[in-house]
Every structure is written in C-alpha cells, then in structure tokens.
Design an enzyme around this catalytic site. Structure first.
Site, short mmCIF file in Angstrom:
data_model
loop_
_atom_site.label_atom_id
_atom_site.label_comp_id
_atom_site.label_asym_id
_atom_site.label_seq_id
_atom_site.Cartn_x
_atom_site.Cartn_y
_atom_site.Cartn_z
CB CYS A 1 -0.93 0.00 1.20
SG CYS A 1 -2.04 -1.41 1.22
CG HIS B 1 -3.25 3.38 2.37
ND1 HIS B 1 -3.64 3.09 1.08
CD2 HIS B 1 -3.37 2.22 3.07
CE1 HIS B 1 -3.96 1.82 1.00
NE2 HIS B 1 -3.82 1.26 2.20
CG ASN C 1 -6.67 -0.89 1.14
OD1 ASN C 1 -5.97 -0.43 0.24
ND2 ASN C 1 -6.16 -1.44 2.22
C1 LIG Z 1 -10.08 -5.28 9.41
C2 LIG Z 1 -10.73 -4.28 10.36
C3 LIG Z 1 -11.72 -3.43 9.62
C4 LIG Z 1 -11.46 -5.05 11.46
O1 LIG Z 1 -12.04 -4.14 12.36
P1 LIG Z 1 -11.90 -4.37 13.92
O2 LIG Z 1 -12.72 -3.35 14.58
O3 LIG Z 1 -10.44 -4.41 14.22
O4 LIG Z 1 -12.58 -5.74 14.09
P2 LIG Z 1 -11.96 -7.05 14.76
O5 LIG Z 1 -10.88 -7.62 13.93
O6 LIG Z 1 -11.64 -6.68 16.17
O7 LIG Z 1 -13.21 -8.01 14.69
C5 LIG Z 1 -14.34 -7.81 15.48
C6 LIG Z 1 -15.35 -8.90 15.20
O8 LIG Z 1 -15.98 -8.68 13.94
C7 LIG Z 1 -15.94 -9.87 13.18
N1 LIG Z 1 -15.83 -9.51 11.75
C8 LIG Z 1 -14.72 -9.42 11.00
N2 LIG Z 1 -15.06 -9.08 9.75
C9 LIG Z 1 -16.40 -8.95 9.72
C10 LIG Z 1 -17.32 -8.62 8.73
N3 LIG Z 1 -16.93 -8.33 7.47
N4 LIG Z 1 -18.62 -8.56 9.06
C11 LIG Z 1 -19.05 -8.85 10.30
N5 LIG Z 1 -18.22 -9.18 11.29
C12 LIG Z 1 -16.90 -9.23 11.01
C13 LIG Z 1 -14.74 -10.62 13.67
O9 LIG Z 1 -14.88 -12.00 13.40
C14 LIG Z 1 -14.75 -10.30 15.15
O10 LIG Z 1 -15.65 -11.16 15.75
P3 LIG Z 1 -15.29 -11.84 17.17
O11 LIG Z 1 -15.11 -10.69 18.13
O12 LIG Z 1 -16.47 -12.68 17.44
O13 LIG Z 1 -14.03 -12.61 16.92
C15 LIG Z 1 -9.66 -3.39 11.01
O14 LIG Z 1 -8.91 -4.13 11.92
C16 LIG Z 1 -8.73 -2.76 10.03
O15 LIG Z 1 -9.11 -1.91 9.27
N6 LIG Z 1 -7.45 -3.14 10.07
C17 LIG Z 1 -6.40 -2.49 9.32
C18 LIG Z 1 -6.55 -2.59 7.84
C19 LIG Z 1 -5.46 -1.74 7.23
O16 LIG Z 1 -5.19 -0.67 7.65
N7 LIG Z 1 -4.82 -2.20 6.27
C20 LIG Z 1 -3.75 -1.35 5.76
C21 LIG Z 1 -2.84 -2.07 5.02
S1 LIG Z 1 -3.60 -2.70 3.57
#
Ligand SMILES: CC(C)(COP(=O)(O)OP(=O)(O)OC[C@H]1O[C@@H](n2cnc3c(N)ncnc32)[C@H](O)[C@@H]1OP(=O)(O)O)[C@@H](O)C(=O)NCCC(=O)NCCS
Length: 327
Positions: free
Chosen positions: A112, A254, A284
C-alpha cells in the site's frame, strides 16, 4: 532545479460492488462494514481486465493533463502487488500500450506504500541524473484477484483501481517534494501477506481453492501499528521542513479504514475538513489509493498550486512512509 507534478490521472472499473452484494457472499452487514471501515462500495475489475488495463487509462489521463506525448517519457515506474504476469514487468506492458520506446521501465513492490516509494524513486532519479526529465509513476491494483471472497475479515475491505502522475524536472529551484520518509520492518511480514504463488510455495491447483494465494491479514494488529507508524512518519517530514499542523492544507492518507485516517488526523491536530476521504467509494485499492485521491482533488480544484499536501501510507511488508508536497 526542482521536480513538479505536471499531470495526474486515475481510473476505476465500472462494476460497483456494494456492501449489500457482499452480504450475499459472507456473513456480514452494511452496518458492520460502514461503522468499522467507512466503506460503502468498491469497484471490481472484469475478468478480462488485468492490472495494466487499469493502469493504461489512468496513464493516458495523466499524460493528457500534463499535455505531453507518451514518447517524451524517460521512465515508467509501476507500483503494484498484482502484476499482469511474473515476467515481464507490468511497466513494460504499459510502455508497449503507450507506444513509448525510450523509457526505462520497472515494477516496484511496496504494497500500500507503493505510490510513495515510487514517487521518491522517480524524484531522486530526476534529481540525480540529467538524462531523466519526465517520469510516469503509476500505481495500479487488481486486488479482487488475490481476495478470498469467502473470508469476511478481508473481502469487505478491498477494491480495484489505478492512479498515475507525471513528474518533470524544472529549471527553478522550487522543488515540489519538500521531504520524504520511507520505512519498512520485515519482521512483521506475517501479519499481512499472500503466502502462496511465489517461489517458496509455488501455485498448484489445490492452492487456488485454499485461499493461501489470497490476502491474509491480522486486522487488529495492522490497525494498531498503522496509526502510530503513519503519525510518526508524518511528524518526521513536518519536522524536517519546519511545517506545523496549521500549515498543512490537505492530509491525503492511504485509504484503508476511515477510523485509522481519523485517528491519524486527530493525533496530528488536522481537522477533518482538511482530510481527503474516498474509501467510502472505492475501499482499499492498495498502492493506488493516494494516486486516485490526488487526481480527484487536483481535477476537482481542491488542491491549488502552492498548497501544502501531506501524504501518508502504510501496508504489507510492513512498509510505511510520508511525503510532504508543495503542489
Ligand atoms: C479489518 C478491520 C476493519 C477489522 O475491524 P476491527 O474493529 O479491528 O474488528 P476485529 O478484527 O476486532 O473483529 C471484530 C469482530 O468482527 C468480526 N468480523 C470481522 N469481519 C467482519 C465482517 N466483514 N462482518 C461482520 N463481522 C466481522 C470478527 O470475526 C470479530 O468477531 P469476534 O469478536 O467474534 O471474533 C480493522 O482491523 C482494520 O481496518 N485493520 C487495518 C486494515 C489496514 O489498515 N490495512 C492497511 C494495510 S492494507
């Protein structure tokens, strides 16, 4: 002498995939995706479209905006994690389509952060060698091809698209690139990866269905690291240039997650009106996000000549960095 951005372009595929469409594929909801990521929809390339097919219209638009012909380009640098094929580089395939015969061409992989790495490389090459006057920098990704459409943790996040810009040597001392900070930490290689399909785990028929040829991410860990890394590298370029938050006209982060962007802006004390966001429309698109943002902002008259723009990115590698620009 200095280096200026003389034209930008972008392209996103026509096909729109909404959160409702994703609800038919995985156990998710519109509400979850919007509140956790800020994404409403993303664009998905057709089966026939490869990365260079996304890069080409973005490049043509950048050349038109720069008012130059493709044969004037001395170099083409392509940032991508989804090359058309392993050999030759997607930059060479783009060169052929552009009918340029004199440019050096290569691909650069910094996930990225690829656009920022590519701009720094092009800028340094122009500054250090008089042979290079005009370099086309393109960031293009067909992430849909390495997305596991059965993994709700990742498939809601990504989209396809391309951004391009032309950098040109100018005789004035005035350099658009005021400061850059590029970083990487390979010890975190495992938290954001596509592990199969290379020389360590070559592609097999079984692997294609296993998801190991697709993006896997420890989202929570990446989330935490991304905020501090982008904040620190933004501070680095601001301090190097004696620029404070109030001097920044635009923060162009980003586009991975709206919450990450808001937290970086808050920590830097940049109010939300000065933060450009289009993650809601495209998700993204990896290296392409910053190029698409810049093009939309410049074409829309939001970024004016002379304004200070702070770009920052974070991605697999891990890689991250920032560029402070006076447009
Ligand atoms: C991926 C992302 C959106 C997840 O959000 P989050 O608030 O961290 O969510 P978590 O990973 O804590 O997951 C919370 C819950 O939602 C669930 N979940 C994950 N994806 C889901 C979806 N699409 N729909 C519904 N629930 C979902 C998970 O299974 C988890 O459930 P659990 O608590 O029962 O295990 C976030 O972590 C993120 O944006 N990460 C960084 C991405 C990034 O910056 N990338 C840059 C480089 S490319």
């Amino acid at each position: 002498m200095g280096v200026k951005i003389i034209g930008t372009g972008s392209y996103v595929p026509e096909k729109v995939m909404t959160n409702a469409d994703l609800m038919k594929l995985v156990d998710t909801s519109d509400e979850w995706i919007i509140t956790r990521t800020g994404i409403n929809e993303r664009r998905i390339a057709s089966e026939e479209q490869a990365t260079s097919d996304l890069a080409y219209p973005a490049a043509v638009r950048a050349l038109e905006a720069a008012n130059i012909n493709a044969e004037e380009l001395d170099g083409i640098i392509m940032a991508t994690v989804t090359p058309d094929q392993p050999l030759p580089s997607t930059a060479c395939l783009l060169q052929k389509r552009l009918k340029n015969t004199k440019a050096f061409c290569f691909d650069l992989q910094a996930a990225c952060t690829g656009m920022l790495y590519a701009v720094e490389v092009a800028h340094s090459m122009i500054q250090s060698n008089k042979k290079y006057n005009k370099i086309l920098v393109v960031a293009a990704e067909k992430l849909s091809y390495i997305t596991d459409w059965s993994d709700r943790n990742t498939c809601v996040l990504f989209g396809d698209g391309a951004g391009a810009l032309v950098l040109e040597r100018t005789e004035s001392e005035d350099d658009s690139i005021l400061a850059t900070s590029l970083h990487a930490d390979g010890s975190f290689a495992d938290i954001l990866k596509v592990e199969a399909g290379g020389s360590r785990i070559p592609m097999t028929a079984e692997l294609i269905g296993s998801g190991r040829n697709c993006i896997k991410m420890d989202g929570r860990e990446v989330f935490k690291l991304a905020i501090s890394a982008m904040e620190d590298s933004c501070r680095e370029v601001m301090n190097e240039n004696g620029v404070t938050s109030s001097d920044i006209d635009w923060l162009v982060p980003h586009q991975a997650n709206l919450r990450i962007m808001n937290m970086v802006a808050q920590r830097l004390k940049i109010d939300s009106e000065r933060v450009y966001v289009n993650v809601n429309r495209y998700g993204n698109t990896s290296a392409a996000t910053i190029g698409i943002c810049l093009d939309e902002m410049i074409r829309g008259g939001m970024i004016q000549r002379g304004q200070i723009v702070l770009m920052t990115a974070f991605g697999g590698g891990l890689t991250w960095g920032s560029i402070l620009l006076r447009y």
